[in-house]
Design a protein around this motif. Structure first.
Motif, PDB file in Angstrom:
ATOM      1  N   THR A  57       0.841  -1.190   0.000  1.00  0.00           N
ATOM      2  CA  THR A  57       0.000   0.000   0.000  1.00  0.00           C
ATOM      3  C   THR A  57       0.878   1.242   0.000  1.00  0.00           C
ATOM      4  OG1 THR A  57      -1.707  -1.144   1.252  1.00  0.00           O
ATOM      5  CG2 THR A  57      -1.804   1.249   1.273  1.00  0.00           C
ATOM      6  N   ILE A  58       0.477   2.226  -0.777  1.00  0.00           N
ATOM      7  CA  ILE A  58       1.089   3.554  -0.714  1.00  0.00           C
ATOM      8  C   ILE A  58       0.020   4.453  -0.109  1.00  0.00           C
ATOM      9  CG2 ILE A  58       2.171   5.445  -1.973  1.00  0.00           C
ATOM     10  CD1 ILE A  58       2.603   3.410  -4.309  1.00  0.00           C
ATOM     11  N   SER A  59       0.225   4.861   1.129  1.00  0.00           N
ATOM     12  CA  SER A  59      -0.738   5.728   1.817  1.00  0.00           C
ATOM     13  C   SER A  59      -0.318   7.176   1.655  1.00  0.00           C
ATOM     14  CB  SER A  59      -0.812   5.377   3.303  1.00  0.00           C
ATOM     15  OG  SER A  59      -1.332   4.087   3.475  1.00  0.00           O
ATOM     16  N   VAL A  60      -1.236   7.997   1.175  1.00  0.00           N
ATOM     17  CA  VAL A  60      -0.975   9.421   0.986  1.00  0.00           C
ATOM     18  C   VAL A  60      -1.987  10.179   1.825  1.00  0.00           C
ATOM     19  CG1 VAL A  60      -0.848  11.318  -0.669  1.00  0.00           C
ATOM     20  CG2 VAL A  60      -0.120   9.016  -1.358  1.00  0.00           C
ATOM     21  N   ASP A  61      -1.495  11.024   2.706  1.00  0.00           N
ATOM     22  CA  ASP A  61      -2.358  11.827   3.569  1.00  0.00           C
ATOM     23  C   ASP A  61      -2.101  13.294   3.246  1.00  0.00           C
ATOM     24  OD1 ASP A  61      -4.150  11.593   6.116  1.00  0.00           O
ATOM     25  OD2 ASP A  61      -2.776  13.268   6.488  1.00  0.00           O
ATOM     26  N   THR A  62      -3.159  14.009   2.901  1.00  0.00           N
ATOM     27  CA  THR A  62      -3.057  15.429   2.585  1.00  0.00           C
ATOM     28  C   THR A  62      -3.696  16.215   3.721  1.00  0.00           C
ATOM     29  OG1 THR A  62      -3.352  14.858   0.243  1.00  0.00           O
ATOM     30  CG2 THR A  62      -3.517  17.179   0.841  1.00  0.00           C
ATOM     31  N   SER A  63      -2.943  17.166   4.272  1.00  0.00           N
ATOM     32  CA  SER A  63      -3.426  17.991   5.384  1.00  0.00           C
ATOM     33  C   SER A  63      -3.320  19.459   5.024  1.00  0.00           C
ATOM     34  CB  SER A  63      -2.579  17.772   6.641  1.00  0.00           C
ATOM     35  OG  SER A  63      -2.601  16.445   7.051  1.00  0.00           O
ATOM     36  N   ARG A  64      -4.255  20.222   5.550  1.00  0.00           N
ATOM     37  CA  ARG A  64      -4.172  21.676   5.393  1.00  0.00           C
ATOM     38  C   ARG A  64      -2.992  22.171   6.240  1.00  0.00           C
ATOM     39  NH1 ARG A  64      -7.934  25.088   3.924  1.00  0.00           N
ATOM     40  NH2 ARG A  64      -9.658  23.687   4.373  1.00  0.00           N
ATOM     41  N   ALA A 129       8.597   6.652   5.283  1.00  0.00           N
ATOM     42  CA  ALA A 129       7.625   7.728   5.440  1.00  0.00           C
ATOM     43  C   ALA A 129       8.327   9.046   5.143  1.00  0.00           C
ATOM     44  CB  ALA A 129       7.043   7.748   6.849  1.00  0.00           C
ATOM     45  N   GLY A 130       7.604   9.942   4.497  1.00  0.00           N
ATOM     46  CA  GLY A 130       8.161  11.254   4.208  1.00  0.00           C
ATOM     47  C   GLY A 130       7.055  12.252   3.975  1.00  0.00           C
ATOM     48  N   GLU A 131       7.408  13.534   4.092  1.00  0.00           N
ATOM     49  CA  GLU A 131       6.411  14.565   3.849  1.00  0.00           C
ATOM     50  C   GLU A 131       7.015  15.760   3.144  1.00  0.00           C
ATOM     51  OE1 GLU A 131       4.599  15.467   7.653  1.00  0.00           O
ATOM     52  OE2 GLU A 131       5.964  17.135   7.940  1.00  0.00           O
ATOM     53  N   CYS A 132       6.118  16.472   2.475  1.00  0.00           N
ATOM     54  CA  CYS A 132       6.494  17.639   1.689  1.00  0.00           C
ATOM     55  C   CYS A 132       5.455  18.725   1.920  1.00  0.00           C
ATOM     56  CB  CYS A 132       6.530  17.239   0.209  1.00  0.00           C
ATOM     57  SG  CYS A 132       6.757  18.588  -0.959  1.00  0.00           S
ATOM     58  N   GLU A 133       5.905  19.949   2.197  1.00  0.00           N
ATOM     59  CA  GLU A 133       4.989  21.072   2.306  1.00  0.00           C
ATOM     60  C   GLU A 133       4.841  21.678   0.922  1.00  0.00           C
ATOM     61  OE1 GLU A 133       5.740  23.844   5.445  1.00  0.00           O
ATOM     62  OE2 GLU A 133       6.226  22.259   6.867  1.00  0.00           O
ATOM     63  N   LEU A 134       3.597  21.826   0.494  1.00  0.00           N
ATOM     64  CA  LEU A 134       3.330  22.284  -0.861  1.00  0.00           C
ATOM     65  C   LEU A 134       2.164  23.265  -0.834  1.00  0.00           C
ATOM     66  CD1 LEU A 134       3.852  21.875  -3.953  1.00  0.00           C
ATOM     67  CD2 LEU A 134       2.163  20.048  -3.836  1.00  0.00           C
ATOM     68  N   ASP A 135       2.419  24.495  -1.177  1.00  0.00           N
ATOM     69  CA  ASP A 135       1.368  25.513  -1.216  1.00  0.00           C
ATOM     70  C   ASP A 135       0.579  25.517   0.099  1.00  0.00           C
ATOM     71  OD1 ASP A 135       2.181  26.211  -3.811  1.00  0.00           O
ATOM     72  OD2 ASP A 135       0.894  24.690  -4.683  1.00  0.00           O
ATOM     73  N   VAL A 136      -0.691  25.130   0.052  1.00  0.00           N
ATOM     74  CA  VAL A 136      -1.549  25.200   1.232  1.00  0.00           C
ATOM     75  C   VAL A 136      -1.649  23.874   1.977  1.00  0.00           C
ATOM     76  CG1 VAL A 136      -2.934  27.073   0.277  1.00  0.00           C
ATOM     77  CG2 VAL A 136      -3.654  24.700  -0.070  1.00  0.00           C
ATOM     78  N   VAL A 137      -0.896  22.850   1.540  1.00  0.00           N
ATOM     79  CA  VAL A 137      -1.022  21.530   2.159  1.00  0.00           C
ATOM     80  C   VAL A 137       0.328  20.938   2.545  1.00  0.00           C
ATOM     81  CG1 VAL A 137      -3.168  20.972   0.937  1.00  0.00           C
ATOM     82  CG2 VAL A 137      -0.969  20.295  -0.054  1.00  0.00           C
ATOM     83  N   VAL A 138       0.245  19.916   3.406  1.00  0.00           N
ATOM     84  CA  VAL A 138       1.367  19.039   3.697  1.00  0.00           C
ATOM     85  C   VAL A 138       0.949  17.666   3.194  1.00  0.00           C
ATOM     86  CG1 VAL A 138       2.748  17.937   5.500  1.00  0.00           C
ATOM     87  CG2 VAL A 138       2.103  20.344   5.726  1.00  0.00           C
ATOM     88  N   ILE A 139       1.804  17.056   2.388  1.00  0.00           N
ATOM     89  CA  ILE A 139       1.533  15.723   1.852  1.00  0.00           C
ATOM     90  C   ILE A 139       2.467  14.747   2.554  1.00  0.00           C
ATOM     91  CG2 ILE A 139       1.443  14.264  -0.191  1.00  0.00           C
ATOM     92  CD1 ILE A 139       1.368  16.897  -1.852  1.00  0.00           C
ATOM     93  N   ARG A 140       1.890  13.725   3.175  1.00  0.00           N
ATOM     94  CA  ARG A 140       2.683  12.672   3.821  1.00  0.00           C
ATOM     95  C   ARG A 140       2.459  11.370   3.070  1.00  0.00           C
ATOM     96  NH1 ARG A 140       2.322  11.531  10.087  1.00  0.00           N
ATOM     97  NH2 ARG A 140       3.426  13.496  10.031  1.00  0.00           N
ATOM     98  N   VAL A 141       3.549  10.656   2.828  1.00  0.00           N
ATOM     99  CA  VAL A 141       3.498   9.358   2.167  1.00  0.00           C
ATOM    100  C   VAL A 141       4.095   8.332   3.117  1.00  0.00           C
ATOM    101  CG1 VAL A 141       4.292   7.984   0.200  1.00  0.00           C
ATOM    102  CG2 VAL A 141       3.759  10.408  -0.109  1.00  0.00           C
ATOM    103  N   GLU A 142       3.403   7.194   3.267  1.00  0.00           N
ATOM    104  CA  GLU A 142       3.925   6.063   4.037  1.00  0.00           C
ATOM    105  C   GLU A 142       3.750   4.822   3.178  1.00  0.00           C
ATOM    106  OE1 GLU A 142       1.992   5.857   7.843  1.00  0.00           O
ATOM    107  OE2 GLU A 142       2.642   7.875   8.401  1.00  0.00           O
TER     108      GLU A 142
END
Length: 166
Positions: A57-64, A129-142
């Protein structure tokens, strides 16, 4: 008596309230499905999309942004998640078992643009696991997936199934 609980509709309602783009992993042979979410009565905090590729599984979580507080706390929570995966893997735990969490930044295309995800993994284990801040969101991948994948904005969340097709 109210309507029956419908997790998929609850997720779709959260997407509608989100006001931010939702991202999903795209990989050869992968199927994206609705994942988790976090919301208050009037606002969505984060939305997850899981892409199933074979038995991974590639889990992608998008947060404000700012996503659940300060970046240092988010990194600690990522570390806890990958250590949990290492400890909870199937089969007996070989003893002695030493855990070394190592930095592992990766570049992942997001909507066609290479982005650096500040990441980590347990040395010798497949979970990352890693995350990237992009514009108005933070994207986390696990994920434990070791093949290539990209992240794309989910154009129409209503097309995502709740479970993979049979």
């Amino acid at each position: 008596m109210g309507a029956p609980f419908d997790p998929r509709q609850q997720w779709l309602d959260a997407v509608e309230r989100a006001g931010f783009p939702v991202y999903a992993a795209v990989a050869d042979g992968g199927v994206a499905i609705t994942g988790g979410m976090g919301s208050d009565p009037d606002a969505t905090r984060h939305l997850g999309v899981d892409t199933i590729v074979g038995d991974t599984t590639i889990s992608v979580d998008t947060s404000r942004r700012p996503a659940d507080g300060d970046p240092a706390l988010r990194r600690q929570l990522m570390a806890i998640g990958i250590v949990d995966q290492a400890l909870l893997r199937p089969g007996p735990l070989p003893l002695p078992f030493t855990i070394a969490v190592v930095g592992d930044d990766r570049t992942i295309p997001v909507d066609g643009v290479d982005r650096v995800f500040a990441g980590m993994r347990v040395e010798g284990e497949p979970a990352w696991a890693g995350e990237c801040e992009l514009d108005v969101v933070v994207i986390r991948v696990e994920t434990t997936f070791d093949g290539p994948f990209v992240l794309d904005t989910v154009a129409d969340a209503t097309l995502l199934p709740e479970t993979p097709p049979a």
